[in-house]
Design a protein around this motif. Sequence first.
Motif, PDB file in Angstrom:
ATOM      1  N   GLU A 153       6.466  15.102 -32.841  1.00  0.00           N
ATOM      2  CA  GLU A 153       6.118  14.615 -31.532  1.00  0.00           C
ATOM      3  C   GLU A 153       6.145  12.948 -31.665  1.00  0.00           C
ATOM      4  OE1 GLU A 153       6.117  16.248 -28.388  1.00  0.00           O
ATOM      5  OE2 GLU A 153       7.102  17.367 -29.735  1.00  0.00           O
ATOM      6  N   ILE A 154       5.651  12.405 -32.640  1.00  0.00           N
ATOM      7  CA  ILE A 154       5.598  11.084 -32.832  1.00  0.00           C
ATOM      8  C   ILE A 154       6.834  10.393 -33.033  1.00  0.00           C
ATOM      9  CG2 ILE A 154       4.891   9.163 -34.393  1.00  0.00           C
ATOM     10  CD1 ILE A 154       2.351  10.944 -35.048  1.00  0.00           C
ATOM     11  N   ARG A 156       9.640  11.708 -32.123  1.00  0.00           N
ATOM     12  CA  ARG A 156      10.500  11.869 -30.668  1.00  0.00           C
ATOM     13  C   ARG A 156       9.978  10.850 -29.683  1.00  0.00           C
ATOM     14  NH1 ARG A 156       9.119  16.722 -30.274  1.00  0.00           N
ATOM     15  NH2 ARG A 156      11.147  17.663 -31.062  1.00  0.00           N
ATOM     16  N   PHE A 157       8.767  10.582 -29.656  1.00  0.00           N
ATOM     17  CA  PHE A 157       8.200   9.344 -28.765  1.00  0.00           C
ATOM     18  C   PHE A 157       8.698   8.084 -29.127  1.00  0.00           C
ATOM     19  CE2 PHE A 157       5.116   6.213 -27.783  1.00  0.00           C
ATOM     20  CZ  PHE A 157       4.893   6.326 -26.506  1.00  0.00           C
ATOM     21  N   CYS A 158       8.689   7.798 -30.509  1.00  0.00           N
ATOM     22  CA  CYS A 158       9.170   6.621 -30.856  1.00  0.00           C
ATOM     23  C   CYS A 158      11.004   6.365 -30.613  1.00  0.00           C
ATOM     24  CB  CYS A 158       9.280   6.364 -32.362  1.00  0.00           C
ATOM     25  SG  CYS A 158       7.619   6.019 -32.978  1.00  0.00           S
ATOM     26  N   ASN A 160      12.671   8.084 -28.026  1.00  0.00           N
ATOM     27  CA  ASN A 160      12.628   7.916 -26.566  1.00  0.00           C
ATOM     28  C   ASN A 160      12.293   6.812 -26.127  1.00  0.00           C
ATOM     29  OD1 ASN A 160      13.599  10.562 -26.333  1.00  0.00           O
ATOM     30  ND2 ASN A 160      11.580  11.452 -26.062  1.00  0.00           N
ATOM     31  N   ASN A 161      11.439   5.953 -26.848  1.00  0.00           N
ATOM     32  CA  ASN A 161      10.762   4.389 -26.387  1.00  0.00           C
ATOM     33  C   ASN A 161      11.279   3.432 -27.230  1.00  0.00           C
ATOM     34  OD1 ASN A 161       8.699   5.006 -24.216  1.00  0.00           O
ATOM     35  ND2 ASN A 161       8.501   6.857 -25.721  1.00  0.00           N
ATOM     36  N   GLU A 171      -0.135   5.918 -32.602  1.00  0.00           N
ATOM     37  CA  GLU A 171       0.015   6.952 -33.328  1.00  0.00           C
ATOM     38  C   GLU A 171      -1.440   7.819 -33.141  1.00  0.00           C
ATOM     39  OE1 GLU A 171       0.779   8.613 -37.843  1.00  0.00           O
ATOM     40  OE2 GLU A 171       1.486   6.318 -37.506  1.00  0.00           O
ATOM     41  N   ILE A 174      -1.326   9.485 -29.716  1.00  0.00           N
ATOM     42  CA  ILE A 174      -0.416  10.658 -29.622  1.00  0.00           C
ATOM     43  C   ILE A 174      -1.003  11.967 -30.447  1.00  0.00           C
ATOM     44  CG2 ILE A 174       1.812  11.656 -30.178  1.00  0.00           C
ATOM     45  CD1 ILE A 174       2.826   8.854 -30.111  1.00  0.00           C
ATOM     46  N   SER A 177      -3.739  13.928 -28.824  1.00  0.00           N
ATOM     47  CA  SER A 177      -3.543  15.030 -27.760  1.00  0.00           C
ATOM     48  C   SER A 177      -3.042  16.366 -28.518  1.00  0.00           C
ATOM     49  CB  SER A 177      -1.906  14.481 -27.113  1.00  0.00           C
ATOM     50  OG  SER A 177      -2.467  13.391 -26.580  1.00  0.00           O
TER      51      SER A 177
END
Length: 220
Positions: A153-154, A156-158, A160-161, A171, A174, A177
């Motif tokens: 997920e980390i 994927r976040f990086c 996408n952004n 970090e 995230i 969550s």
Amino acid sequence: MFKCRCSSISKIMTDPQKKSDPISKTALSYLKEWYILDKYGISTELKSKYLEKGIACEKESITLVGIIDGVTYKKNEMFFQNDFITGTPDIITDIEVIDVKTSWSIQTFPFLDTEYDKSYYWQLQGYMALTGLKSARLVYCLINTPEYLISDEIRRFCWNNNIIDINEELEEEIRSSFVYDKIPLENRIKIFQINRDEEAIQRIYDRVILCREHIDNFKF
């Protein structure tokens, strides 16, 4: 011969939008998947992160249910089938079937919900039909996400952004969550009671027969 998995009963029970259609598009899609697997041994089912967590955390979820109930539960490994449906319930006791759902995140856990996903109604009716039991519980569990899924997920976040080097603060935000140690165990479980419905079970059997008639017309 087609027998419906209990986890997929809701797909064949959806009604078609047009009265002239014998089955719904959702049911047709599922029957095509079943046919390809049965005829060629090829699964078209896509794996998801939600399913992956459910599989990875199944044992922890079952343990949590046992802690709340004050008993020790073991995962049922027995496969059941009758003339129409098949399934392997998560937990079977002398009086009920328990189906355990591991929520992906705190956002998807039904803290305040008074209604459950009705697709699980059909699944549990199937389990009760197979086991002969008259009562079932649908139990949602909020379990810490495995580290490898959090890392995914980390990343994927990086991606996408457009972040190359993520800072520790972001970090940790995230990560928080997906880790729930601060929440009391009794608040990390949500239970819905579902009772056996003979009419619903007969509707399932009737729909399986209809699906078999439809499969007989497949030409690929």
